[in-house]
Design a protein around this motif. Structure first.
Motif, PDB file in Angstrom:
ATOM      1  N   GLN A 186      30.587  58.298  10.063  1.00 60.38           N
ATOM      2  CA  GLN A 186      29.509  59.481  10.285  1.00 60.38           C
ATOM      3  C   GLN A 186      29.731  60.258  11.518  1.00 60.38           C
ATOM      4  OE1 GLN A 186      25.707  57.182  10.691  1.00 60.38           O
ATOM      5  NE2 GLN A 186      25.743  56.682   8.696  1.00 60.38           N
ATOM      6  N   PRO A 187      29.339  61.468  11.439  1.00 54.97           N
ATOM      7  CA  PRO A 187      29.392  62.439  12.152  1.00 54.97           C
ATOM      8  C   PRO A 187      28.987  62.047  13.732  1.00 54.97           C
ATOM      9  CG  PRO A 187      28.593  63.494  10.446  1.00 54.97           C
ATOM     10  CD  PRO A 187      28.670  62.079  10.287  1.00 54.97           C
ATOM     11  N   THR A 188      29.330  62.627  14.834  1.00 49.81           N
ATOM     12  CA  THR A 188      28.959  62.039  16.124  1.00 49.81           C
ATOM     13  C   THR A 188      27.862  63.025  16.471  1.00 49.81           C
ATOM     14  OG1 THR A 188      30.619  63.375  17.234  1.00 49.81           O
ATOM     15  CG2 THR A 188      30.992  61.229  16.692  1.00 49.81           C
ATOM     16  N   LYS A 189      27.752  64.265  16.186  1.00 47.63           N
ATOM     17  CA  LYS A 189      26.746  65.153  16.479  1.00 47.63           C
ATOM     18  C   LYS A 189      25.268  64.911  15.745  1.00 47.63           C
ATOM     19  CE  LYS A 189      25.678  70.081  15.451  1.00 47.63           C
ATOM     20  NZ  LYS A 189      26.219  71.360  14.910  1.00 47.63           N
ATOM     21  N   THR A 190      24.209  64.965  16.758  1.00 43.82           N
ATOM     22  CA  THR A 190      22.924  64.776  16.039  1.00 43.82           C
ATOM     23  C   THR A 190      22.266  65.985  16.275  1.00 43.82           C
ATOM     24  OG1 THR A 190      22.269  63.970  18.133  1.00 43.82           O
ATOM     25  CG2 THR A 190      22.827  62.231  16.660  1.00 43.82           C
ATOM     26  N   VAL A 191      21.490  66.072  15.306  1.00 43.76           N
ATOM     27  CA  VAL A 191      20.471  67.174  15.243  1.00 43.76           C
ATOM     28  C   VAL A 191      18.938  66.933  14.981  1.00 43.76           C
ATOM     29  CG1 VAL A 191      22.226  69.058  14.526  1.00 43.76           C
ATOM     30  CG2 VAL A 191      20.691  67.935  12.644  1.00 43.76           C
ATOM     31  N   ASP A 192      18.002  67.639  15.609  1.00 39.53           N
ATOM     32  CA  ASP A 192      16.747  67.380  15.363  1.00 39.53           C
ATOM     33  C   ASP A 192      16.024  68.218  14.411  1.00 39.53           C
ATOM     34  OD1 ASP A 192      16.724  65.830  17.707  1.00 39.53           O
ATOM     35  OD2 ASP A 192      16.207  67.075  19.161  1.00 39.53           O
ATOM     36  N   ILE A 193      15.451  67.676  13.466  1.00 42.89           N
ATOM     37  CA  ILE A 193      14.907  68.412  12.207  1.00 42.89           C
ATOM     38  C   ILE A 193      13.439  68.314  12.423  1.00 42.89           C
ATOM     39  CG2 ILE A 193      14.621  68.589   9.686  1.00 42.89           C
ATOM     40  CD1 ILE A 193      17.323  66.824   9.571  1.00 42.89           C
ATOM     41  N   TYR A 194      12.909  69.733  12.139  1.00 48.45           N
ATOM     42  CA  TYR A 194      11.471  70.025  12.615  1.00 48.45           C
ATOM     43  C   TYR A 194      10.903  70.734  11.223  1.00 48.45           C
ATOM     44  CZ  TYR A 194      12.765  69.668  17.535  1.00 48.45           C
ATOM     45  OH  TYR A 194      13.309  69.095  18.496  1.00 48.45           O
ATOM     46  N   CYS A 195       9.551  70.735  11.105  1.00 45.57           N
ATOM     47  CA  CYS A 195       8.815  71.430   9.990  1.00 45.57           C
ATOM     48  C   CYS A 195       8.788  72.805  10.254  1.00 45.57           C
ATOM     49  CB  CYS A 195       7.455  70.548   9.975  1.00 45.57           C
ATOM     50  SG  CYS A 195       6.517  71.411   8.740  1.00 45.57           S
TER      51      CYS A 195
END
Length: 83
Positions: free
Chosen positions: A8-17
């Protein structure tokens, strides 16, 4: 067709409405492109109570589907943003 990468990729992103700016997921995203789909195995934190619906405004932001034989959420265009 090929399955998503096991590593899995190491970069995490926050997903918003996009409508109410409520946080929906923390997701391990690979690449620089737009957010089209979210593989369920890559979701680190899920803040939704009903799958594919925003907990604050109740709007549907994705559809539950299988992509290349793997469970995923297919995002509806313009319903989510990520940082």
């Amino acid at each position: 067709m090929a399955k998503p990468n096991k590593k899995q990729p190491t970069k995490t992103v926050d997903i918003y409405c996009a409508k109410c700016r409520c946080e929906l997921f923390k997701y391990r995203k690979g690449g620089k492109g737009a957010l089209v789909k979210c593989f369920k195995e890559r979701i680190v934190a899920d803040f939704t109570s009903i799958p594919c619906h925003c907990p604050q405004c109740g709007g549907e932001f994705a559809r539950d589907t299988l992509i290349r034989g793997t469970p995923a959420f297919k995002m509806i265009g313009g319903k989510v943003i990520f940082k």
